[in-house]
Design an enzyme around this catalytic site. Sequence first.
Site, PDB file in Angstrom:
ATOM      1  N   CYS A  52       3.510  -2.785   3.996  1.00 19.19           N
ATOM      2  CA  CYS A  52       2.656  -1.655   4.358  1.00 19.19           C
ATOM      3  C   CYS A  52       3.423  -0.851   5.395  1.00 19.19           C
ATOM      4  O   CYS A  52       4.640  -0.996   5.506  1.00 19.19           O
ATOM      5  CB  CYS A  52       1.275  -2.106   4.833  1.00 19.19           C
ATOM      6  N   HIS A  60       5.922 -30.396  12.158  1.00 19.16           N
ATOM      7  CA  HIS A  60       5.414 -29.081  11.747  1.00 19.16           C
ATOM      8  C   HIS A  60       4.256 -29.224  10.760  1.00 19.16           C
ATOM      9  O   HIS A  60       3.314 -28.435  10.766  1.00 19.16           O
ATOM     10  CB  HIS A  60       6.539 -28.247  11.131  1.00 19.16           C
ATOM     11  N   HIS A 109       8.936 -23.777  10.040  1.00 17.47           N
ATOM     12  CA  HIS A 109       7.949 -24.350  10.968  1.00 17.47           C
ATOM     13  C   HIS A 109       6.507 -24.159  10.504  1.00 17.47           C
ATOM     14  O   HIS A 109       5.668 -25.036  10.715  1.00 17.47           O
ATOM     15  CB  HIS A 109       8.085 -23.713  12.363  1.00 17.47           C
ATOM     16  N   THR A 156       3.285  -1.033   8.677  1.00 15.25           N
ATOM     17  CA  THR A 156       3.708  -1.865   9.805  1.00 15.25           C
ATOM     18  C   THR A 156       3.866  -3.349   9.477  1.00 15.25           C
ATOM     19  O   THR A 156       4.457  -4.093  10.266  1.00 15.25           O
ATOM     20  CB  THR A 156       2.656  -1.794  10.928  1.00 15.25           C
ATOM     21  N   ASP A 206       0.875  -1.179   0.000  1.00  9.96           N
ATOM     22  CA  ASP A 206       0.000   0.000   0.000  1.00  9.96           C
ATOM     23  C   ASP A 206       0.916   1.234   0.000  1.00  9.96           C
ATOM     24  O   ASP A 206       2.142   1.103  -0.128  1.00  9.96           O
ATOM     25  CB  ASP A 206      -0.994  -0.026   1.179  1.00  9.96           C
TER      26      ASP A 206
HETATM   27  C1  RB5 Z   1      -1.477   3.178   6.277  1.00 14.56           C
HETATM   28  O1  RB5 Z   1      -1.438   4.431   6.885  1.00 14.56           O
HETATM   29  C2  RB5 Z   1      -1.185   2.094   7.310  1.00 14.56           C
HETATM   30  O2  RB5 Z   1      -2.260   1.984   8.188  1.00 14.56           O
HETATM   31  C3  RB5 Z   1      -0.911   0.768   6.627  1.00 14.56           C
HETATM   32  O3  RB5 Z   1       0.155   0.903   5.765  1.00 14.56           O
HETATM   33  C4  RB5 Z   1      -0.549  -0.393   7.533  1.00 14.56           C
HETATM   34  O4  RB5 Z   1       0.456  -0.040   8.425  1.00 14.56           O
HETATM   35  C5  RB5 Z   1      -1.662  -1.082   8.167  1.00 14.56           C
HETATM   36  O5  RB5 Z   1      -1.490  -2.059   8.891  1.00 14.56           O
END
Ligand code: RB5
Length: 152
Positions: A65, A133, A98, A67, A8
């Site tokens: 993304c 596993h 695993h 996070t 994203d």
């Molecule tokens: C986008 O701002 C952010 O929420 C997305 O990239 C991600 O971290 C969501 O888990």
Amino acid sequence: MKIALACDHGGFRLKNDIAGFFKESGIAYSDLGTFSEDPVDYPDIALKVAEAVQSGDFNQGVLCCGTGIGMAIAANKAPGIRAAQCHDTFSARAAREHNDANILTMGERVIGCGLARDIVKVWLEAEFQGGRHATRVNKISLIEQKYYGGSR
Ligand code: RB5
């Protein structure tokens, strides 16, 4: 081995760097987007890669993304998908050996490109170990069957 790669807006720069790593390493991949930093919704992107892996056209997926969390949560709703958020090489190796994880997720706001490249390298080199596993991974499929009525 062919990899479905996507992001994203929050993971756009990391995705592009990993695409560079794949090119330099001669690893076959397709970039499924997104192609700018304009905001998009990560579940749409996660579903695209999950379905690409489910189809069998791709062996693995890599999702970036902000996070790595939203992508993992969304991708894991697709039957047969085992997405793992890994921000260290130990977890990346274990996720393959695993958990037979088939999608790697990472967060651009969490780690740098150098570590992300190391994680991808370890991920691609590690192999599922099967045995005990496999018994446990099969139990994940049973959970999918219980709630969704089927899995791959
Ligand atoms: C986008 O701002 C952010 O929420 C997305 O990239 C991600 O971290 C969501 O888990």
